[in-house]
Design a protein around this motif. Structure first.
Motif, short mmCIF file in Angstrom:
data_model
loop_
_atom_site.label_atom_id
_atom_site.label_comp_id
_atom_site.label_asym_id
_atom_site.label_seq_id
_atom_site.Cartn_x
_atom_site.Cartn_y
_atom_site.Cartn_z
N ALA A 1 6.55 -2.35 5.51
CA ALA A 1 5.52 -1.76 6.35
C ALA A 1 4.28 -2.65 6.36
N ALA A 2 3.59 -2.66 7.50
CA ALA A 2 2.34 -3.41 7.59
C ALA A 2 1.33 -2.82 6.63
N SER A 3 0.43 -3.65 6.17
CA SER A 3 -0.59 -3.22 5.20
C SER A 3 -1.96 -3.53 5.76
N PHE A 4 -2.87 -2.56 5.63
CA PHE A 4 -4.22 -2.71 6.18
C PHE A 4 -5.25 -2.39 5.10
N SER A 5 -6.26 -3.22 5.02
CA SER A 5 -7.35 -2.95 4.08
C SER A 5 -8.31 -1.93 4.69
N PRO A 6 -9.11 -1.25 3.89
CA PRO A 6 -10.10 -0.31 4.45
C PRO A 6 -11.02 -0.96 5.47
N SER A 7 -11.40 -2.23 5.24
CA SER A 7 -12.30 -2.89 6.19
C SER A 7 -11.60 -3.14 7.53
N GLU A 8 -10.30 -3.45 7.50
CA GLU A 8 -9.55 -3.63 8.74
C GLU A 8 -9.46 -2.32 9.52
N VAL A 9 -9.24 -1.23 8.83
CA VAL A 9 -9.20 0.07 9.49
C VAL A 9 -10.55 0.39 10.11
#
Length: 372
Positions: free
Chosen positions: A8-16
């Motif tokens: 699964a793709a992974s996103f940091s809080p800043s990217e969100v």
């Protein structure tokens, strides 16, 4: 041995946060992220309700209040899954899976058709016309057709026939409202001339004149009768359960109404296409002319035709509109969405809940799931 699924793709809080700042509507369930940007205007509770929760964990909102979301609604959410939030607590995904299973167990009023369906690995090939495939589903059809997906449906191989099976919403008022106006004016003039007679026996010896003051009442009777017909057609024809061993009855059910329950937000299939609608409307007109005097039957027909236009426009709005919270249309939309996602064998009224009250088919209220 089947290949392992891609990670699964992974996103940091800043990217969100960057996506939220750009206007996207992302929410999460524990560590799982969902992009609801394309769904917000379809949300039964209104767009603002979802926008207000952008970036938040919506686990508690799914369990209510104001209501507990059905297992079908939770499955629908999975179509918008985009990846995982880095740094979220471990075990969130497992907790959500348990909550999903508990939702099915604790709601006895909900119908038992909740196996998770991956729309890309479904019982049918979505790259081919579906009509000729659904008949082979047999006993699996009823479960499959009531597990909605967010994708368009193609029924026929022929582009011409496929085109005739779809239409834009505004074709309904554009085509049928001029006929309503023409028939209404034409039959009102007949009433005004005093040429309308209502026979009180099978002979022409006993007849009473129908004054023009009766025209509005007869017209409204047509609207009223349409609302009753709308209910009966939806309940007993559209929601008949075809025999699992009948290939052609399954196909007939799917083309009449099953395709709408499978893809409830396919905007090209939310109102009746003009060609099949013309055939049904012509049959109703002929029947009324056979059993009633011409002007009376024609006036009832004109009122019923207006009722049909209002029905189709209401149905489209209930899927794509955002009525103000607490309004009549807001409550009607909630009623219809529950019919699609949780209680397919109740809530048959579209333009009104009157007949659901009369025949005791209102969608049941669901208790909130209490969290520990």
């Amino acid at each position: 041995m089947a290949p392992a699924p891609p990670p699964a793709a992974s996103f940091s809080p800043s990217e969100v946060q960057r996506r939220l700042a750009a206007g996207a509507c992302w929410v999460r369930l524990g560590a799982r992220l969902y992009d609801l940007s394309s769904f917000v205007r379809h949300h039964p509770g209104g767009e603002q309700l979802l926008r207000a929760r952008a970036g938040q964990d919506i686990s508690a909102d799914l369990d209510g209040p104001p209501h507990r979301h059905s297992a079908n609604a939770r499955r629908w959410l999975e179509q918008y899954y985009v990846g995982e939030l880095r740094g979220a607590p471990q075990g969130s995904m497992e907790n959500e899976a348990v909550a999903f299973e508990e939702t099915q167990k604790t709601d006895p009023a909900m119908e038992p058709r909740f196996k998770v369906v991956d729309s890309d690995k479904d019982l049918v090939d979505w790259q081919k016309p579906l009509l000729w495939q659904v008949g082979h589903l047999g006993e699996k059809y009823d479960e499959w057709v009531h597990q909605p997906v967010t994708r368009p449906i193609r029924l026929f191989q022929s582009d011409l026939i496929e085109g005739l099976s779809k239409t834009v919403w505004y074709s309904v008022p554009v085509i049928w409202m001029p006929l309503v106006l023409y028939l209404s004016w034409s039959y009102y003039r007949t009433f005004a001339q005093g040429n309308v007679r209502l026979f009180t026996s099978f002979t022409t010896e006993h007849a009473v004149a129908v004054p023009k003051s009766m025209f509005p009442g007869i017209f409204m009777l047509g609207i009223f009768l349409w609302s009753l017909m709308e209910y009966f057609i939806h309940r007993f024809l559209f929601h008949m359960k075809p025999p699992s061993d009948s290939y052609y009855l399954i196909m007939l059910h799917f083309v009449m109404h099953g395709q709408h329950h499978k893809a409830p937000f396919d905007g090209s299939r939310l109102v009746f296409p003009p060609v099949p609608a013309s055939l049904a409307i012509g049959v109703f007109y002929v029947c009324l002319q056979l059993i009633l005097p011409e002007a009376v039957g024609g006036t009832v027909f004109a009122g019923g035709l207006l009722g049909y236009v209002l029905y189709d426009m209401t149905h489209y709005y209930l899927h794509f509109g955002s009525p103000p919270k607490g309004s009549y249309l807001y409550n009607l939309k909630a009623h219809h969405v529950k019919h699609h996602f949780a209680h397919q064998m109740s809530g048959f009224g579209i333009s009104t809940k009157l007949w659901d009250y009369c025949f005791h088919t209102l969608t049941p209220e669901k208790p909130h799931l209490k969290t520990q």
